[in-house]
Design a protein around this motif. Structure first.
Motif, PDB file in Angstrom:
ATOM      1  N   ALA A 100      54.806  75.554   8.547  1.00 22.77           N
ATOM      2  CA  ALA A 100      53.494  75.085   8.070  1.00 22.77           C
ATOM      3  C   ALA A 100      52.398  75.800   8.866  1.00 22.77           C
ATOM      4  O   ALA A 100      52.469  75.875  10.086  1.00 22.77           O
ATOM      5  N   PRO A 101      51.370  76.334   8.174  1.00 27.20           N
ATOM      6  CA  PRO A 101      50.435  77.249   8.840  1.00 27.20           C
ATOM      7  C   PRO A 101      49.589  76.651   9.961  1.00 27.20           C
ATOM      8  O   PRO A 101      49.276  77.335  10.918  1.00 27.20           O
ATOM      9  N   HIS A 102      49.209  75.388   9.876  1.00 28.64           N
ATOM     10  CA  HIS A 102      48.307  74.809  10.885  1.00 28.64           C
ATOM     11  C   HIS A 102      48.924  73.556  11.489  1.00 28.64           C
ATOM     12  O   HIS A 102      48.264  72.525  11.648  1.00 28.64           O
ATOM     13  N   ALA A 103      50.211  73.644  11.832  1.00 28.65           N
ATOM     14  CA  ALA A 103      50.935  72.489  12.355  1.00 28.65           C
ATOM     15  C   ALA A 103      51.093  72.601  13.864  1.00 28.65           C
ATOM     16  O   ALA A 103      51.228  73.687  14.417  1.00 28.65           O
ATOM     17  N   HIS A 104      51.046  71.458  14.522  1.00 27.08           N
ATOM     18  CA  HIS A 104      51.111  71.369  15.985  1.00 27.08           C
ATOM     19  C   HIS A 104      52.197  70.373  16.357  1.00 27.08           C
ATOM     20  O   HIS A 104      52.328  69.326  15.718  1.00 27.08           O
ATOM     21  N   PHE A 105      52.945  70.674  17.405  1.00 20.51           N
ATOM     22  CA  PHE A 105      54.142  69.920  17.762  1.00 20.51           C
ATOM     23  C   PHE A 105      53.891  69.016  18.971  1.00 20.51           C
ATOM     24  O   PHE A 105      53.264  69.433  19.939  1.00 20.51           O
ATOM     25  N   LEU A 106      54.385  67.780  18.884  1.00 23.93           N
ATOM     26  CA  LEU A 106      54.313  66.840  20.003  1.00 23.93           C
ATOM     27  C   LEU A 106      55.629  66.084  20.059  1.00 23.93           C
ATOM     28  O   LEU A 106      56.142  65.647  19.022  1.00 23.93           O
ATOM     29  N   ILE A 107      56.192  65.942  21.254  1.00 27.38           N
ATOM     30  CA  ILE A 107      57.417  65.162  21.397  1.00 27.38           C
ATOM     31  C   ILE A 107      57.164  63.977  22.324  1.00 27.38           C
ATOM     32  O   ILE A 107      56.490  64.113  23.351  1.00 27.38           O
ATOM     33  N   LEU A 108      57.660  62.811  21.931  1.00 28.40           N
ATOM     34  CA  LEU A 108      57.494  61.584  22.708  1.00 28.40           C
ATOM     35  C   LEU A 108      58.866  61.047  23.109  1.00 28.40           C
ATOM     36  O   LEU A 108      59.858  61.270  22.405  1.00 28.40           O
ATOM     37  N   PRO A 109      58.942  60.307  24.228  1.00 28.50           N
ATOM     38  CA  PRO A 109      60.224  59.770  24.700  1.00 28.50           C
ATOM     39  C   PRO A 109      60.628  58.529  23.905  1.00 28.50           C
ATOM     40  O   PRO A 109      60.575  57.407  24.401  1.00 28.50           O
ATOM     41  N   ALA A 110      61.029  58.752  22.654  1.00 31.26           N
ATOM     42  CA  ALA A 110      61.329  57.647  21.739  1.00 31.26           C
ATOM     43  C   ALA A 110      62.486  58.039  20.842  1.00 31.26           C
ATOM     44  O   ALA A 110      62.893  59.201  20.801  1.00 31.26           O
ATOM     45  N   SER A 111      62.976  57.052  20.091  1.00 25.76           N
ATOM     46  CA  SER A 111      63.912  57.335  19.019  1.00 25.76           C
ATOM     47  C   SER A 111      63.108  57.448  17.710  1.00 25.76           C
ATOM     48  O   SER A 111      62.105  58.145  17.673  1.00 25.76           O
ATOM     49  N   HIS A 112      63.510  56.718  16.649  1.00 23.81           N
ATOM     50  CA  HIS A 112      62.951  56.998  15.323  1.00 23.81           C
ATOM     51  C   HIS A 112      61.587  56.357  15.063  1.00 23.81           C
ATOM     52  O   HIS A 112      60.823  56.874  14.261  1.00 23.81           O
ATOM     53  N   LEU A 113      61.277  55.244  15.716  1.00 23.24           N
ATOM     54  CA  LEU A 113      59.954  54.623  15.503  1.00 23.24           C
ATOM     55  C   LEU A 113      59.079  54.865  16.729  1.00 23.24           C
ATOM     56  O   LEU A 113      58.819  53.969  17.534  1.00 23.24           O
ATOM     57  N   SER A 114      58.607  56.082  16.855  1.00 23.11           N
ATOM     58  CA  SER A 114      57.853  56.467  18.058  1.00 23.11           C
ATOM     59  C   SER A 114      56.528  55.728  18.165  1.00 23.11           C
ATOM     60  O   SER A 114      56.032  55.505  19.264  1.00 23.11           O
ATOM     61  N   ASN A 115      55.945  55.337  17.035  1.00 25.10           N
ATOM     62  CA  ASN A 115      54.667  54.616  17.086  1.00 25.10           C
ATOM     63  C   ASN A 115      54.838  53.233  17.705  1.00 25.10           C
ATOM     64  O   ASN A 115      53.900  52.687  18.285  1.00 25.10           O
ATOM     65  N   VAL A 116      56.033  52.671  17.606  1.00 27.77           N
ATOM     66  CA  VAL A 116      56.317  51.361  18.197  1.00 27.77           C
ATOM     67  C   VAL A 116      56.730  51.521  19.659  1.00 27.77           C
ATOM     68  O   VAL A 116      56.210  50.842  20.548  1.00 27.77           O
ATOM     69  N   ALA A 117      57.653  52.445  19.912  1.00 22.14           N
ATOM     70  CA  ALA A 117      58.221  52.580  21.259  1.00 22.14           C
ATOM     71  C   ALA A 117      57.242  53.205  22.251  1.00 22.14           C
ATOM     72  O   ALA A 117      57.314  52.917  23.447  1.00 22.14           O
ATOM     73  N   CYS A 118      56.366  54.075  21.764  1.00 24.77           N
ATOM     74  CA  CYS A 118      55.397  54.770  22.642  1.00 24.77           C
ATOM     75  C   CYS A 118      53.985  54.556  22.119  1.00 24.77           C
ATOM     76  O   CYS A 118      53.224  55.517  21.942  1.00 24.77           O
ATOM     77  N   ALA A 119      53.638  53.301  21.869  1.00 26.18           N
ATOM     78  CA  ALA A 119      52.389  53.009  21.147  1.00 26.18           C
ATOM     79  C   ALA A 119      51.159  53.612  21.813  1.00 26.18           C
ATOM     80  O   ALA A 119      50.332  54.248  21.140  1.00 26.18           O
ATOM     81  N   ALA A 120      51.004  53.465  23.120  1.00 26.97           N
ATOM     82  CA  ALA A 120      49.779  53.935  23.786  1.00 26.97           C
ATOM     83  C   ALA A 120      49.640  55.452  23.685  1.00 26.97           C
ATOM     84  O   ALA A 120      48.571  55.966  23.336  1.00 26.97           O
ATOM     85  N   ALA A 121      50.727  56.181  23.961  1.00 23.25           N
ATOM     86  CA  ALA A 121      50.681  57.643  23.875  1.00 23.25           C
ATOM     87  C   ALA A 121      50.492  58.096  22.434  1.00 23.25           C
ATOM     88  O   ALA A 121      49.715  59.015  22.142  1.00 23.25           O
ATOM     89  N   PHE A 122      51.184  57.439  21.522  1.00 18.98           N
ATOM     90  CA  PHE A 122      51.057  57.755  20.095  1.00 18.98           C
ATOM     91  C   PHE A 122      49.603  57.606  19.661  1.00 18.98           C
ATOM     92  O   PHE A 122      49.014  58.513  19.055  1.00 18.98           O
ATOM     93  N   ASN A 123      49.006  56.471  20.001  1.00 18.79           N
ATOM     94  CA  ASN A 123      47.614  56.213  19.605  1.00 18.79           C
ATOM     95  C   ASN A 123      46.676  57.274  20.165  1.00 18.79           C
ATOM     96  O   ASN A 123      45.808  57.793  19.454  1.00 18.79           O
ATOM     97  N   GLN A 124      46.858  57.586  21.439  1.00 19.78           N
ATOM     98  CA  GLN A 124      45.962  58.550  22.092  1.00 19.78           C
ATOM     99  C   GLN A 124      46.036  59.917  21.424  1.00 19.78           C
ATOM    100  O   GLN A 124      45.017  60.546  21.120  1.00 19.78           O
TER     101      GLN A 124
END
Length: 259
Positions: free
Chosen positions: A219-243
């Protein structure tokens, strides 16, 4: 209105659409709402076949799920919005990036892939749910969605999500499995013009970090981020995800990160 939705946040703020994963409801975004509503009017909706959203008469396809989002924007008279989706919701976001980029500014897709799983696996899961109901899927979901450490430390977060999954209408869940059986955006990634943040979970076995990297490569304008989570990263890493989501979605064109 076939699709159940709700709005939170200031009426004059830009609109951000949140799209949930298979077998969850808009409740899965609860940990995002306090942070996101400081910047956005947040539209949450229940994916077709989930919550009180109708399955409808036609087969559910990824295109249909994408058109449901466009219909919500039209209903609310919103010309352009931001979008954040996870898993199946992330595939919906990629479809919108490809087929309706004029309606969006920036898109976040989390824990997703251009092709999730295999057709046979989704057909088999749909058949199981139609025959036996949601329990077989609900019994194994916690292992797919969260790391053992998160499950052990946060049962009060994990169990309500599993209960939501068990309460999902079986036909609605199966219809979305049928959609995933056919959904394949691998050949369309190069035609997704919008800035897109691709979030992976380092312990995600459903949609791996390698799946996320494959999106970013094509994808031409895509950026990658990895969080220390399994499949529901928004739940497991909520603060970092939100930021990260807020930083990415509020970045002006002049601050466009380079690929």
């Amino acid at each position: 209105m076939e699709i159940e939705y709700r709005l939170d946040g200031p009426e004059d703020a830009p609109l951000l659409v949140l799209s949930n994963s298979l077998g969850t409801t808009w409740e899965m975004w609860q940990a995002q709402i306090p942070a996101l509503t400081q910047h956005f009017r947040v539209l949450r909706y229940n994916t077709r076949g989930h919550g009180r959203s109708a399955v409808g008469q036609q087969p559910v396809t990824l295109e249909r799920l994408g058109q449901d989002v466009i219909a919500r924007l039209d209903h609310l008279d919103v010309e352009r919005a931001c979008f954040c989706g996870i898993s199946l919701g992330g595939m919906t976001g990629m479809w919108l990036n490809r087929h309706a980029p004029e309606r969006f500014q920036r898109i976040v897709v989390a824990n997703t892939a251009a092709r999730i799983g295999q057709e046979a696996g989704w057909r088999e899961r749909a058949a199981t749910v139609r025959a036996q109901g949601m329990n077989p899927v609900a019994e194994s979901a916690a292992d797919r969605w969260f790391t053992p450490a998160f499950r052990h430390s946060n049962p009060e977060v994990v169990y309500p999500l599993i209960e939501q999954l068990a309460a999902t209408p079986a036909e609605g869940y199966a219809a979305c499995c049928d959609a995933l059986a056919m959904a394949d955006l691998r050949d369309e990634l190069t035609q997704m013009p919008l800035p897109m943040l691709v979030i992976a979970g380092e312990s995600d076995t459903v949609t791996t970090s390698r799946d996320a990297e494959a999106i970013v490569v094509d994808a031409p304008h895509a950026h990658f981020l990895i969080l220390p989570a399994s499949h529901l990263s928004n739940v497991a890493c909520a603060a970092a995800f939100n930021q990260h989501v807020i930083t990415f979605l509020t970045a002006g064109a002049e601050h466009e990160p380079h690929h």
